[in-house]
Write an enzyme that holds these catalytic residues in place. Structure first.
Site, mmCIF file in Angstrom:
data_model
loop_
_atom_site.group_PDB
_atom_site.id
_atom_site.type_symbol
_atom_site.label_atom_id
_atom_site.label_comp_id
_atom_site.label_asym_id
_atom_site.label_seq_id
_atom_site.Cartn_x
_atom_site.Cartn_y
_atom_site.Cartn_z
ATOM 1 N N ASP A 45 0.838 -1.201 0.000
ATOM 2 C CA ASP A 45 0.000 0.000 0.000
ATOM 3 C C ASP A 45 0.874 1.252 0.000
ATOM 4 O O ASP A 45 0.361 2.369 -0.082
ATOM 5 C CB ASP A 45 -1.013 -0.007 1.147
ATOM 6 C CG ASP A 45 -0.374 -0.044 2.527
ATOM 7 O OD1 ASP A 45 0.859 -0.128 2.630
ATOM 8 O OD2 ASP A 45 -1.136 -0.006 3.530
ATOM 9 N N SER A 46 2.191 1.049 0.045
ATOM 10 C CA SER A 46 3.140 2.142 -0.182
ATOM 11 C C SER A 46 2.903 2.799 -1.530
ATOM 12 O O SER A 46 3.385 3.909 -1.784
ATOM 13 C CB SER A 46 4.581 1.620 -0.105
ATOM 14 O OG SER A 46 4.753 0.454 -0.905
ATOM 15 N N ASP A 84 -0.794 -6.166 0.213
ATOM 16 C CA ASP A 84 -1.221 -5.479 1.434
ATOM 17 C C ASP A 84 -2.734 -5.349 1.515
ATOM 18 O O ASP A 84 -3.402 -5.048 0.513
ATOM 19 C CB ASP A 84 -0.636 -4.062 1.475
ATOM 20 C CG ASP A 84 0.682 -3.995 2.225
ATOM 21 O OD1 ASP A 84 0.948 -4.863 3.069
ATOM 22 O OD2 ASP A 84 1.455 -3.044 1.963
ATOM 23 N N LYS A 113 -1.088 -9.431 3.465
ATOM 24 C CA LYS A 113 -0.346 -8.871 4.594
ATOM 25 C C LYS A 113 -1.207 -7.888 5.369
ATOM 26 O O LYS A 113 -1.845 -7.009 4.767
ATOM 27 C CB LYS A 113 0.942 -8.182 4.132
ATOM 28 C CG LYS A 113 1.772 -7.606 5.295
ATOM 29 C CD LYS A 113 3.154 -7.200 4.845
ATOM 30 C CE LYS A 113 3.180 -5.887 4.124
ATOM 31 N NZ LYS A 113 2.786 -4.724 4.968
ATOM 32 N N GLU A 115 -1.235 -5.267 8.871
ATOM 33 C CA GLU A 115 -0.551 -4.628 9.991
ATOM 34 C C GLU A 115 -1.311 -5.016 11.257
ATOM 35 O O GLU A 115 -2.494 -4.705 11.393
ATOM 36 C CB GLU A 115 -0.519 -3.118 9.800
ATOM 37 C CG GLU A 115 0.302 -2.686 8.581
ATOM 38 C CD GLU A 115 0.427 -1.179 8.444
ATOM 39 O OE1 GLU A 115 0.037 -0.453 9.397
ATOM 40 O OE2 GLU A 115 0.918 -0.730 7.396
ATOM 41 N N GLU A 182 9.216 -4.168 10.769
ATOM 42 C CA GLU A 182 9.655 -2.893 10.210
ATOM 43 C C GLU A 182 10.181 -1.969 11.295
ATOM 44 O O GLU A 182 9.525 -1.743 12.308
ATOM 45 C CB GLU A 182 8.510 -2.204 9.461
ATOM 46 C CG GLU A 182 8.928 -0.871 8.851
ATOM 47 C CD GLU A 182 7.901 -0.275 7.898
ATOM 48 O OE1 GLU A 182 8.158 0.832 7.395
ATOM 49 O OE2 GLU A 182 6.862 -0.925 7.661
#
Length: 265
Positions: A45-46, A84, A113, A115, A182
């Protein structure tokens, strides 16, 4: 070269061999990464920041993630493609299941993925129970940047480190297949990698994680402004994008990257 699967990554960890990962958002770059020996391609999602020019990753939508994942999968034949889950697409276990299914069915992702925090064990367990491969992202969580007050190193003190180790184990026990760490001290990256059976991918987590990942634009030196300390410009010394990808993959697998200069200690 044979297809990279979760079994491949587990075998590499057991053998003490490193693997390389990069972010990609389209078929062209994914194809070059695949040919260069990159093992895991993360559709991050960067993309909200490096592709769309936004200040954070928060505005990225599920539709955008499905689209970019589909593009990457068209360009990749060998690498495991991980995608993501964007901000607020997994606020409840049921919502997470629906959206993870979209990334796999519509996008073609091999793994999703999230968070995670300690309260998301139920979500990870539900996804795993439906056969959805899960990567649990711990440490600095970009989707909580406003809560954190910026992009800061996590797990510096003893209590926070112990909490993260426990969270990592809880995620693996719940069914997470991969972990991403991270922006944590290298000692913590080492401890978590040793504590869990799942492969651990680091970004700013020291040299002792099982794999490394960088954002495409950072490792090509095209990110505007200051690059993260844990990154490195592989294009400058190699001259071509293809050579930069190959140099990065080789440096990770031969334990030449990251160095002490790339730690956040």
């Amino acid at each position: 070269m044979s297809k990279v699967t979760l079994s491949t990554l587990r075998k590499l960890k057991q053998a003490g061999e490193k693997f390389a990962s990069l972010t990609a958002y389209d078929a062209g770059f994914a194809r070059l990464m695949d040919q260069a020996g990159v093992d895991v391609i993360l559709v991050g999602d960067s993309l909200g920041m490096v592709v769309q020019g936004r200040e954070t990753t928060l505005p990225v939508t599920m539709g955008e993630m499905v689209y970019h994942t589909r593009c990457v999968c068209r360009g990749s034949e060998r690498a495991l493609v991980m995608s993501d889950m964007p901000f607020m697409s997994y606020a409840t276990p049921a919502q997470a299941l629906d959206n993870a299914a979209r990334l796999m069915k519509e996008g073609g992702a091999h793994c999703v993925k999230l968070e995670v925090h300690g309260g998301m064990v139920e979500t990870v367990r539900l996804l795993a129970s439906y056969g959805i491969p899960v990567c649990a992202h711990l440490g600095l969580l970009p989707q909580t940047v406003h809560k954190l007050g910026g992009y800061k190193v996590q797990g510096r003190d003893e209590a926070a480190a112990a909490e993260m180790i426990a969270a990592a184990q809880a995620m693996v026990d719940a069914g997470a297949d991969i972990l991403v760490l991270e922006c944590v001290p290298s000692a913590l990256g080492r401890a978590i990698t040793a504590a869990v059976e799942a492969p651990v991918i680091g970004i700013g987590a020291g040299a002792d994680t099982d794999g490394q990942v960088l954002v495409l634009h950072d490792m090509l030196g095209v990110t505007p402004g200051k690059r993260p300390k844990f990154s490195h410009d592989f294009l400058q010394a190699t001259g071509t994008v293809q050579a930069a990808f190959a140099a990065y993959a080789a440096a990770v697998k031969e334990r030449r990257f990251p160095t002490a200069a790339h730690t956040v200690d």
